[in-house]
Design a protein around this motif. Structure first.
Motif, mmCIF file in Angstrom:
data_model
loop_
_atom_site.group_PDB
_atom_site.id
_atom_site.type_symbol
_atom_site.label_atom_id
_atom_site.label_comp_id
_atom_site.label_asym_id
_atom_site.label_seq_id
_atom_site.Cartn_x
_atom_site.Cartn_y
_atom_site.Cartn_z
ATOM 1 N N SER A 1 -55.807 -22.937 -7.621
ATOM 2 C CA SER A 1 -55.266 -24.014 -6.622
ATOM 3 C C SER A 1 -54.901 -25.073 -7.483
ATOM 4 O O SER A 1 -55.348 -26.402 -7.568
ATOM 5 N N THR B 1 -48.532 -22.716 -8.414
ATOM 6 C CA THR B 1 -48.085 -22.475 -7.100
ATOM 7 C C THR B 1 -46.715 -23.267 -6.768
ATOM 8 O O THR B 1 -46.291 -24.307 -7.194
ATOM 9 N N ALA C 1 -51.691 -20.883 1.497
ATOM 10 C CA ALA C 1 -51.132 -19.549 0.822
ATOM 11 C C ALA C 1 -49.565 -19.456 1.363
ATOM 12 O O ALA C 1 -49.232 -20.157 2.290
ATOM 13 N N ALA C 2 -48.933 -18.281 1.094
ATOM 14 C CA ALA C 2 -47.630 -18.264 1.529
ATOM 15 C C ALA C 2 -47.329 -17.889 3.004
ATOM 16 O O ALA C 2 -46.455 -18.315 3.727
ATOM 17 N N TRP C 3 -48.645 -17.479 3.866
ATOM 18 C CA TRP C 3 -48.444 -17.434 5.394
ATOM 19 C C TRP C 3 -49.107 -18.599 5.956
ATOM 20 O O TRP C 3 -49.236 -18.567 7.148
ATOM 21 N N LEU D 1 -56.603 -21.932 1.264
ATOM 22 C CA LEU D 1 -57.150 -21.456 0.272
ATOM 23 C C LEU D 1 -58.043 -22.567 -0.333
ATOM 24 O O LEU D 1 -57.922 -23.652 -0.298
ATOM 25 N N ALA E 1 -52.980 -12.432 -3.685
ATOM 26 C CA ALA E 1 -51.511 -12.371 -3.703
ATOM 27 C C ALA E 1 -51.099 -11.143 -4.198
ATOM 28 O O ALA E 1 -51.553 -10.421 -4.892
ATOM 29 N N ARG F 1 -50.624 -8.717 5.412
ATOM 30 C CA ARG F 1 -51.416 -10.066 5.554
ATOM 31 C C ARG F 1 -52.687 -9.636 5.997
ATOM 32 O O ARG F 1 -52.595 -8.929 7.133
ATOM 33 N N ASP G 1 -51.889 -13.820 0.395
ATOM 34 C CA ASP G 1 -50.728 -14.660 -0.243
ATOM 35 C C ASP G 1 -49.653 -13.343 -0.698
ATOM 36 O O ASP G 1 -50.186 -12.376 -0.935
ATOM 37 N N LYS G 2 -48.406 -14.051 -0.974
ATOM 38 C CA LYS G 2 -47.574 -13.096 -1.448
ATOM 39 C C LYS G 2 -47.000 -13.550 -2.695
ATOM 40 O O LYS G 2 -46.713 -14.935 -2.830
ATOM 41 N N TYR H 1 -56.997 -14.860 -6.480
ATOM 42 C CA TYR H 1 -57.314 -16.210 -6.336
ATOM 43 C C TYR H 1 -58.614 -16.719 -6.619
ATOM 44 O O TYR H 1 -59.623 -16.075 -6.449
#
Length: 170
Positions: A69, A74, A81-83, A87, A95, A108, A125-126, A138
């Motif tokens: 993090s 990132t 996270a991406a969605w 975190l 991811a 997800r 995450d992606k 992570y």
């Protein structure tokens, strides 16, 4: 036992519902619950009956790396996270490369077991589209642990795809 026909038989002059009418109402209620379950993705009933993670029998051999993090590792907020999932250190999040998502192998919330690591990890995450057949673990803010992990090939077992985050190690 509750009789749903009492909701509809408000006219006292009509005879009470007999067995055939009760069976029809029971069937209608069962069909309605089934349709509602399908409308919400089938999770309403199956999730309540799940007694724990069971292997789907699907294992993958994937490249793995680790991330932290930290702003340099990132895009945007390093704690999201991406969605949009938060975190935080201790969360066992992964991811995944987009090809694994596109192929329908994971989504997800999919829970994973990773050989060589304790417990379950969850897809939250992606990764960038340039990566293929890869997961990124992570590891909170522990840069030394991420460097020690490096890049290695791992065997990943896909567990049932419940959408519940993995517990943090505390």
């Amino acid at each position: 036992m509750f009789d749903p026909s009492v909701l509809f038989d408000r006219d006292a002059r009509r005879p009470a519902a007999g067995p055939p009418r009760r069976a029809a109402w029971a069937l209608a209620v069962i069909v309605a619950i089934g349709l509602l379950s399908v409308a919400v993705g089938g999770r309403a009933c199956t999730r309540e009956l799940s007694f724990g993670a069971e292997d789907t029998g699907r294992t993958l051999r994937l490249d793995s790396t680790a991330y932290n993090s930290l702003p340099g590792q990132t895009q945007g907020d390093p704690t999201v996270a991406a969605w949009g999932d938060p975190l935080y250190p201790g969360l066992r999040a992964v991811a995944v490369s987009r090809d694994l998502l596109d192929d329908g192998l994971v989504r997800r919330g999919t829970r994973l077991r990773i050989d060589g690591l304790d417990g379950e990890w969850v897809v939250l995450d992606k990764m960038h589209r340039r990566h293929r057949r890869r997961i990124d673990l992570y590891l909170g803010e522990d840069v030394d642990a991420a460097r020690a992990w490096g890049r290695r090939e791992v065997t990943v077992t896909i567990l049932d795809g419940a959408n519940t985050p993995a517990s943090p190690e505390r």
